[in-house]
Design an enzyme around this catalytic site. Structure first.
Site, PDB file in Angstrom:
ATOM      1  N   ASP A 225      -3.678   6.898  43.465  1.00 54.32           N
ATOM      2  CA  ASP A 225      -3.209   6.202  44.663  1.00 54.32           C
ATOM      3  C   ASP A 225      -2.515   7.115  45.670  1.00 54.32           C
ATOM      4  OD1 ASP A 225      -1.086   6.542  42.890  1.00 54.32           O
ATOM      5  OD2 ASP A 225      -0.536   4.426  42.832  1.00 54.32           O
TER       6      ASP A 225
ATOM      7  N   GLN B  13      -2.250   5.383  39.115  1.00 56.61           N
ATOM      8  CA  GLN B  13      -2.480   6.503  38.209  1.00 56.61           C
ATOM      9  C   GLN B  13      -2.015   6.205  36.782  1.00 56.61           C
ATOM     10  OE1 GLN B  13      -0.879   9.781  41.098  1.00 56.61           O
ATOM     11  NE2 GLN B  13      -2.271  10.758  39.673  1.00 56.61           N
ATOM     12  N   HIS B  14      -2.482   7.033  35.875  1.00 55.99           N
ATOM     13  CA  HIS B  14      -1.947   7.191  34.515  1.00 55.99           C
ATOM     14  C   HIS B  14      -2.317   6.105  33.514  1.00 55.99           C
ATOM     15  CE1 HIS B  14       0.449  10.087  36.621  1.00 55.99           C
ATOM     16  NE2 HIS B  14       1.322   9.229  37.085  1.00 55.99           N
TER      17      HIS B  14
END
Length: 479
Positions: A248, A71-72
């Site tokens: 994830d 992520q991110h």
């Protein structure tokens, strides 16, 4: 036999599983490594995906695929579909100052109310603010912002720079899913929409969702279109259906079939504690992120930057492997003879201490043994996650069991100590690639319109064996 594939493009590697649609049976799999670091060229992920797909036998007989991923991470594209700079990953903490600035401008409670999270260095919004301030020339070139799984899904469907793709740089074709979008700090799980004011505050330029109406007078940055749980992003050039993808942790929840009452503790490069809940969470303290899950529900989550690598660091210090670390740890008593490791080697996200360092407490001539240090590493890592369990409980999550996953979960000492640290029953699912499995679940869901129910085996079930000394010592040393 109808086959579906799932991908886990994680921080460390790319994993591919190919499963039978009807039974969920694993047919074949593949893996490829990613480069180390907190700043990575996305081209390395694309190359790893191609390698992992080839190792898994390719897609010629696969009907659908979906990509879950870390992520991110910030992937910024120019108008020609080229990556402007290496992606900043979730564990890159250079945007900690940007996070503080955004909170000062908007307010923590306002952020939590609008998008379910409070900015920390991990989130995409803070990385965009850092780009605006540190690299204004690059910020001015941004035509689209994607997350790692968004970009890989786009490339898999045949999009990209004109000289590298079949369909060319159509930024309007970018897609994401609600779980990954909820980790940007400019999309809200409760509203189901981008907060374009917060996006503009981050990058300093207006944004719009792909496919939305275009105002010719506004040079707006394209944000991926957000798909629903069973939505299809499109097809590969060869005709394979591509599912929406996921962050994830949301992918792992799907792969595990996590339901109300299940709290998942995942021990990978990072550590996470999360649960699937009906109602969105808004924690103004910022401790618990109010993410969306990949099934249409919510995924309150805490993350730690320091997890399995803590064990690797101490094993390296002692010049032993992980199996020997486990053996030594089991030779020591709960509480490690008073030795406590506060494992903030990479700074920390929960608690939000990006500049922190690790420390060892309670060393005496008698307590300084390889066994105590080995056990202290495991206890410290798990105590940080137990603090996270307390945090998700504080926002209303109630667990009936802990599902312990990740590579370290298969370590005998980790599982045994977890039963002593967490005051809840601990179950260790059989070894598996649960994030990639979640991608396969998504692929099947997008293909058939029905979420599959595949059996997940359990390799160990440990009753509650709480040893209060472990967390009491840890809390005293952390204070």
């Amino acid at each position: 036999m109808t086959l579906v594939a799932g991908v886990d493009s994680s921080t460390q590697s790319c994993k591919v599983v190919v499963r039978d649609l009807e039974t969920g049976e694993l047919v074949r799999s593949g893996r490829a490594a990613h480069p180390d670091g907190t700043e990575v060229a996305p081209a390395a992920w694309w190359a790893a995906l191609q390698e992992a797909l080839a190792a898994a036998g390719g897609l010629d007989d696969v009907d659908a695929i979906s990509i879950a991923g870390q992520q991110h991470g910030m992937v910024v594209l120019d108008a020609d579909g080229r990556v402007i700079r290496d992606a900043l990953l979730w564990n890159d903490t250079r945007s900690a100052r940007a996070a503080r600035d955004l909170i000062a401008e908007v307010g923590a409670e306002e952020y939590a109310a609008r998008v379910g999270v409070v900015p920390v260095a991990s989130f995409t919004a803070t990385k965009l603010r850092w780009l605006r301030d540190a690299e204004p020339a690059n910020a001015a070139r941004v035509a689209a912002v994607a997350l790692p799984h968004d970009w890989l899904t786009w490339r898999l469907r045949g999009y990209g720079p004109a000289d590298e793709s079949e369909h060319g740089p159509d930024l309007e074709a970018l897609t994401t899913d609600r779980s990954d979008a909820s980790g940007t700090a400019y999309w809200g799980a409760a509203t189901g929409a981008y907060d374009l004011d917060l996006f503009e505050r981050a990058l300093g330029r207006p944004g719009r969702e792909a496919g939305s109406a275009v105002d010719a007078t506004v040079d707006a940055v394209v944000l991926p279109r957000v798909l629903g749980p069973s939505g299809a992003a499109g097809r590969t050039p060869s005709g394979v259906l591509v599912g929406p993808g996921a962050g994830d942790n949301a992918g792992a929840a799907l792969g595990l079939g996590a339901a109300e009452g299940d709290v998942v503790v995942s021990i990978g490069t990072s550590g996470t504690v999360f649960a699937v809940t009906d109602a969105p969470i808004a924690d103004p303290s910022g401790t618990v992120a109010g993410f969306a899950d990949a099934s249409g529900l919510s995924l309150p989550l805490i993350a730690t930057l320091n997890a399995a690598r803590v064990l690797g660091s101490i094993a390296g210090l002692l010049s032993i492997d992980h199996d020997r670390l486990s053996e030594l740890a089991l030779d020591a008593e709960p509480g490690s003879g008073g030795v406590v490791l506060i494992p903030y080697f990479e700074g920390e996200r929960t608690p939000n201490l990006p500049d922190a360092t690790a420390s060892v407490h309670g060393l005496t001539l008698a307590s300084t043994t390889p066994a105590n240090l080995s056990r202290a590493a495991i206890e410290g890592m798990l105590c940080g996650l137990a603090d996270g369990l307390d945090a998700v409980r504080a926002v209303g999550v109630r667990e009936r069991r802990i599902l312990l996953i990740g590579g370290a979960a298969q370590n005998q000492a980790v599982a045994q100590v977890a039963a002593q640290v967490f005051d809840a029953p601990v179950e260790v699912p059989a070894p598996g690639e649960y994030v990639a499995d979640g991608g396969a679940v998504q692929a099947a869901w997008a293909l058939t319109g029905t979420r599959p129910s595949w059996t997940v085996e359990t390799s160990a079930a440990l009753p509650v064996d709480t040893r209060p000394i472990i967390r009491t010592q840890y809390a005293a040393a952390r204070a």
